[in-house]
Write a protein that holds these residues in place. Structure first.
Motif, PDB file in Angstrom:
ATOM      1  N   ASP A   1       0.867  -1.173   0.000  1.00  0.00           N
ATOM      2  CA  ASP A   1       0.000   0.000   0.000  1.00  0.00           C
ATOM      3  C   ASP A   1       0.905   1.223   0.000  1.00  0.00           C
ATOM      4  O   ASP A   1       2.107   1.108  -0.222  1.00  0.00           O
ATOM      5  CB  ASP A   1      -0.955  -0.017   1.212  1.00  0.00           C
ATOM      6  N   ASN A   2       0.365   2.377   0.272  1.00  0.00           N
ATOM      7  CA  ASN A   2       1.165   3.598   0.195  1.00  0.00           C
ATOM      8  C   ASN A   2       2.220   3.710   1.292  1.00  0.00           C
ATOM      9  O   ASN A   2       3.099   4.568   1.222  1.00  0.00           O
ATOM     10  CB  ASN A   2       0.255   4.832   0.261  1.00  0.00           C
ATOM     11  N   GLN A   3       2.131   2.867   2.298  1.00  0.00           N
ATOM     12  CA  GLN A   3       3.032   2.999   3.438  1.00  0.00           C
ATOM     13  C   GLN A   3       3.843   1.739   3.745  1.00  0.00           C
ATOM     14  O   GLN A   3       4.628   1.732   4.691  1.00  0.00           O
ATOM     15  CB  GLN A   3       2.233   3.403   4.689  1.00  0.00           C
ATOM     16  N   SER A   4       3.683   0.697   2.967  1.00  0.00           N
ATOM     17  CA  SER A   4       4.427  -0.532   3.258  1.00  0.00           C
ATOM     18  C   SER A   4       4.755  -1.287   1.970  1.00  0.00           C
ATOM     19  O   SER A   4       4.021  -1.212   0.983  1.00  0.00           O
ATOM     20  CB  SER A   4       3.636  -1.429   4.219  1.00  0.00           C
TER      21      SER A   4
ATOM     22  N   THR B   1      15.752 -14.867  -1.654  1.00  0.00           N
ATOM     23  CA  THR B   1      15.596 -16.316  -1.830  1.00  0.00           C
ATOM     24  C   THR B   1      15.511 -17.039  -0.492  1.00  0.00           C
ATOM     25  O   THR B   1      15.197 -18.227  -0.448  1.00  0.00           O
ATOM     26  CB  THR B   1      16.777 -16.893  -2.635  1.00  0.00           C
ATOM     27  N   GLU B   2      15.789 -16.309   0.605  1.00  0.00           N
ATOM     28  CA  GLU B   2      15.818 -16.938   1.925  1.00  0.00           C
ATOM     29  C   GLU B   2      14.734 -16.451   2.873  1.00  0.00           C
ATOM     30  O   GLU B   2      14.359 -17.157   3.804  1.00  0.00           O
ATOM     31  CB  GLU B   2      17.188 -16.692   2.591  1.00  0.00           C
ATOM     32  N   ARG B   3      14.223 -15.231   2.657  1.00  0.00           N
ATOM     33  CA  ARG B   3      13.294 -14.667   3.636  1.00  0.00           C
ATOM     34  C   ARG B   3      12.394 -13.624   2.988  1.00  0.00           C
ATOM     35  O   ARG B   3      12.630 -13.187   1.863  1.00  0.00           O
ATOM     36  CB  ARG B   3      14.069 -14.052   4.806  1.00  0.00           C
ATOM     37  N   ILE B   4      11.369 -13.231   3.755  1.00  0.00           N
ATOM     38  CA  ILE B   4      10.437 -12.203   3.295  1.00  0.00           C
ATOM     39  C   ILE B   4      10.146 -11.259   4.461  1.00  0.00           C
ATOM     40  O   ILE B   4       9.942 -11.705   5.593  1.00  0.00           O
ATOM     41  CB  ILE B   4       9.137 -12.842   2.743  1.00  0.00           C
ATOM     42  N   ASN B   5      10.197  -9.957   4.192  1.00  0.00           N
ATOM     43  CA  ASN B   5       9.968  -8.939   5.223  1.00  0.00           C
ATOM     44  C   ASN B   5       8.986  -7.896   4.718  1.00  0.00           C
ATOM     45  O   ASN B   5       8.864  -7.678   3.506  1.00  0.00           O
ATOM     46  CB  ASN B   5      11.276  -8.226   5.592  1.00  0.00           C
ATOM     47  N   ILE B   6       8.330  -7.248   5.649  1.00  0.00           N
ATOM     48  CA  ILE B   6       7.521  -6.064   5.337  1.00  0.00           C
ATOM     49  C   ILE B   6       8.284  -4.853   5.857  1.00  0.00           C
ATOM     50  O   ILE B   6       8.704  -4.823   7.018  1.00  0.00           O
ATOM     51  CB  ILE B   6       6.125  -6.141   5.975  1.00  0.00           C
ATOM     52  N   ILE B   7       8.506  -3.870   4.997  1.00  0.00           N
ATOM     53  CA  ILE B   7       9.230  -2.662   5.404  1.00  0.00           C
ATOM     54  C   ILE B   7       8.341  -1.440   5.208  1.00  0.00           C
ATOM     55  O   ILE B   7       7.458  -1.428   4.348  1.00  0.00           O
ATOM     56  CB  ILE B   7      10.552  -2.504   4.622  1.00  0.00           C
ATOM     57  N   LYS B   8       8.608  -0.408   6.012  1.00  0.00           N
ATOM     58  CA  LYS B   8       7.756   0.783   5.986  1.00  0.00           C
ATOM     59  C   LYS B   8       8.562   2.071   5.893  1.00  0.00           C
ATOM     60  O   LYS B   8       8.036   3.145   6.164  1.00  0.00           O
ATOM     61  CB  LYS B   8       6.867   0.809   7.236  1.00  0.00           C
ATOM     62  N   ASN B   9       9.809   1.947   5.496  1.00  0.00           N
ATOM     63  CA  ASN B   9      10.680   3.120   5.399  1.00  0.00           C
ATOM     64  C   ASN B   9      10.928   3.430   3.924  1.00  0.00           C
ATOM     65  O   ASN B   9      11.593   2.671   3.221  1.00  0.00           O
ATOM     66  CB  ASN B   9      12.001   2.839   6.127  1.00  0.00           C
ATOM     67  N   ILE B  10      10.401   4.551   3.457  1.00  0.00           N
ATOM     68  CA  ILE B  10      10.493   4.893   2.041  1.00  0.00           C
ATOM     69  C   ILE B  10      11.943   5.115   1.608  1.00  0.00           C
ATOM     70  O   ILE B  10      12.325   4.807   0.472  1.00  0.00           O
ATOM     71  CB  ILE B  10       9.624   6.141   1.730  1.00  0.00           C
ATOM     72  N   LYS B  11      12.785   5.625   2.520  1.00  0.00           N
ATOM     73  CA  LYS B  11      14.194   5.822   2.175  1.00  0.00           C
ATOM     74  C   LYS B  11      14.901   4.485   1.963  1.00  0.00           C
ATOM     75  O   LYS B  11      15.745   4.351   1.076  1.00  0.00           O
ATOM     76  CB  LYS B  11      14.901   6.642   3.258  1.00  0.00           C
TER      77      LYS B  11
END
Length: 278
Positions: free
Chosen positions: A18-21, A27-37
């Motif tokens: 979405d607009n914020q995440s 190949t090893e992991r999956i993350n959700i990030i919320k830092n546009i920089k």
């Protein structure tokens, strides 16, 4: 940050939730990030295979307030992987072959020493560029040769396969680059995909299933020897022109792989940094 470090950039994908995440997947992991920089930083490096600390530091001004945190995050999540610096102080050359015809052609010419493969176990290597030309070829031979390469010695491997002659990129056990077995898989995949009928690779698979130690022999002519010697010697000379402090991950002559069509003598080249290692 140590300016002499080179990093391998792991393959990753990033896409917006979405607009914020955003989702960051390797190949090893999956993350959700919320830092546009962080997202912008990732997009700047995502198509690089390798990156030096110097290049990373050039980005520091733009991301000054969170630069260290970004680098730490990427290292902790194994996206930036520091690579070992190796001493590239080559002082001699050794030509090794399992072909009497190739041995006789090169013996006492071009290289500091020329030997038959069976004698490699008796050679004490020191700061040596070992050039191996196999005919016959078998992957088990390559595995045995790899065990001989260590310390400050490096290997270039040449071999005949599918009616072509190939030169791999340079090899060292601590050099984190695609190796011969990555290259041969790539070659085999091309053979399968380029032909719809019974292929060279189909026959090789059948032969190796029946006899894993079988050697694939190419019937080389005098002209063939001249053509492959030109290819090999040109590579060796360009490698010896490199400085001792050469960055092995960022230098085309280290990463280069070459293919010589034995019918047309047309040469093609590719570079190992474009592959993801298995």
């Amino acid at each position: 940050m140590n300016k002499n470090i080179t990093y391998r950039v792991a393959q990753f994908a990033i896409y917006e939730l979405d607009n914020q995440s955003w989702v960051l997947q390797t190949t090893e992991r999956i993350n959700i990030i919320k830092n546009i920089k962080l997202v912008h930083f990732l997009k700047k490096i995502m198509y690089r295979r390798y990156i030096t600390a110097d290049i990373l530091l050039q980005l520091k001004e733009k991301y000054e307030d969170i630069f260290d945190d970004i680098v730490k995050y990427l290292q902790e999540n194994e996206i930036l992987l520091p690579l070992k610096n190796l001493n590239f102080n080559l002082q001699s050359t050794l030509l090794v072959t399992n072909s009497k015809k190739i041995y006789n052609f090169f013996n006492n010419h071009y290289f500091d020493q020329t030997i038959l493969l069976r004698n490699l176990k008796n050679i004490d290597l020191k700061n040596t560029l070992v050039v191996v030309i196999l005919n016959p070829y078998n992957p088990e031979i390559v595995r045995k040769i790899y065990k001989k390469i260590s310390n400050n010695n490096f290997l270039i491997l040449g071999y005949f396969y599918n009616f072509n002659f190939y030169l791999d990129n340079i090899y060292h056990p601590e050099l984190e680059l695609p190796d011969h077995f990555d290259h041969i898989k790539y070659i085999q995949t091309k053979i399968y995909s380029d032909q719809t009928s019974y292929t060279y690779q189909d026959l090789v698979d059948i032969i190796f299933e029946k006899d894993p130690n079988f050697g694939l022999i190419y019937p080389i002519s005098w002209v063939d020897l001249i053509m492959i010697s030109n290819l090999v010697l040109e590579r060796v000379l360009t490698i010896f022109d490199l400085d001792e402090d050469t960055n092995l991950y960022m230098t085309k002559e280290i990463l280069k792989m070459e293919e010589l069509n034995m019918k047309t003598h047309k040469k093609m080249e590719d570079f190992a940094e474009f592959w993801e290692m298995g």
